[in-house]
Motif scaffolding. Sequence first.
Motif, mmCIF file in Angstrom:
data_model
loop_
_atom_site.group_PDB
_atom_site.id
_atom_site.type_symbol
_atom_site.label_atom_id
_atom_site.label_comp_id
_atom_site.label_asym_id
_atom_site.label_seq_id
_atom_site.Cartn_x
_atom_site.Cartn_y
_atom_site.Cartn_z
ATOM 1 N N UNK A 35 20.781 38.443 -6.002
ATOM 2 C CA UNK A 35 20.611 39.798 -5.486
ATOM 3 C C UNK A 35 19.199 40.254 -5.844
ATOM 4 N N UNK A 36 18.705 41.246 -5.100
ATOM 5 C CA UNK A 36 17.277 41.552 -5.210
ATOM 6 C C UNK A 36 16.904 42.517 -6.338
ATOM 7 N N UNK A 37 17.450 42.257 -7.518
ATOM 8 C CA UNK A 37 16.876 42.720 -8.780
ATOM 9 C C UNK A 37 16.154 41.507 -9.369
ATOM 10 N N UNK A 38 15.024 41.725 -10.014
ATOM 11 C CA UNK A 38 14.254 40.556 -10.428
ATOM 12 C C UNK A 38 13.435 40.827 -11.683
ATOM 13 N N UNK A 39 13.078 39.727 -12.338
ATOM 14 C CA UNK A 39 12.094 39.701 -13.417
ATOM 15 C C UNK A 39 10.856 38.961 -12.919
ATOM 16 N N UNK A 40 9.716 39.274 -13.500
ATOM 17 C CA UNK A 40 8.527 38.453 -13.286
ATOM 18 C C UNK A 40 8.028 37.948 -14.630
ATOM 19 N N UNK A 41 7.493 36.729 -14.600
ATOM 20 C CA UNK A 41 6.920 36.104 -15.794
ATOM 21 C C UNK A 41 5.480 35.748 -15.477
ATOM 22 N N UNK A 42 4.566 36.153 -16.355
ATOM 23 C CA UNK A 42 3.151 35.826 -16.191
ATOM 24 C C UNK A 42 2.706 34.919 -17.327
ATOM 25 N N UNK A 43 2.197 33.759 -16.949
ATOM 26 C CA UNK A 43 1.637 32.787 -17.900
ATOM 27 C C UNK A 43 0.122 32.836 -17.761
ATOM 28 N N UNK A 44 -0.574 33.030 -18.900
ATOM 29 C CA UNK A 44 -2.031 33.096 -18.880
ATOM 30 C C UNK A 44 -2.600 32.162 -19.934
ATOM 31 N N UNK A 45 -3.517 31.325 -19.523
ATOM 32 C CA UNK A 45 -4.098 30.370 -20.463
ATOM 33 C C UNK A 45 -5.205 31.020 -21.296
ATOM 34 N N UNK A 46 -5.319 30.567 -22.538
ATOM 35 C CA UNK A 46 -6.425 30.958 -23.420
ATOM 36 C C UNK A 46 -7.326 29.737 -23.519
ATOM 37 N N UNK A 103 13.397 43.446 -14.880
ATOM 38 C CA UNK A 103 14.090 44.324 -13.945
ATOM 39 C C UNK A 103 15.564 44.015 -13.889
ATOM 40 N N UNK A 104 15.972 42.945 -14.592
ATOM 41 C CA UNK A 104 17.374 42.516 -14.646
ATOM 42 C C UNK A 104 17.991 43.026 -15.939
#
Length: 312
Positions: A35-46, A103-104
Amino acid sequence: MKITAKAWAKTNLHLGVGEARPDGFHELLTVFQTIDLFDTVTLETIDEEIVETGSVVKRLSVTGPRGVPEDATNLAWRAVDALVARRAEQTPLPAVTLHIDKGIPVAGGMAGGSADAAATLRAVDAWIGPFGQETLLEVAAELGSDVPFCLLGGTMRGSGRGEQLVDMLNRGKYHWVVAVFAKGLSTPAVFKKHDEIHWHGNFEIEELSEALLQGDYLSVGSALHNDLQISAFSLRPELRTVLTDGIKAGAFTGIVSGSGPTLVFICENAADARDVAESLIDGGQVLAAHTATGPASRSARTRGAHILSIED
């Protein structure tokens, strides 16, 4: 490099729970739907910090509901470590940070942690892959029973402990209300209560399969089933009251999502869903009530966890 990936929440249209297996898991037959509830994950390199040994994850932060671990116990962190370990060449990598925008609902039976893990697998695959779908699914199953479905999404039948997946035909679009509670429920506690009750698992999904083919919300609503609902009600009796309130407010029916305590209600249309959500909020027993539709996406590229953006 900065990579952001997205994963949808899931609900169980059917959840049949058998006896505990020798490995400690329960034999399941379930029908998942995103269903259209969602999380986002951001991966950023150092890039200036190279990691010779140990985890490449140096920091994990979370915005949204409280209660999400920000250390190596988080499934997203574990997903990075698990996929990095699968590399053919064990050369040093730059350190990374992870940020999860929630968002979940947390501890709500909607696979929020599994969605984060699935989104992270997609992000790592975009960073140092490709690993191939087979490897991604193997790692997903190692991380948790719901992670493979969150990786693929859509409407699927799950067996075994939920990780053995088969696509199901679905012609409908369904309007849901997601009722969220301030206090979560422990999945192990719900399964323990289930075992104490000795409830016989319902592994019949023919009625639901036909309803999904018809694409009729009334037929789908009539076929909703969750073996864990009795256990969730036993641990949290107020859930039964809220379920009744939602139906009185205009939902066709409702069900506990997964191990709970989140309740999902199926409605005829978006307007009815908004009315039900507002009524539940006004009733004061829920922390929040969201409207949503399912399945979240019919696109093969976006129906499960997928990449939103890549910045060099």
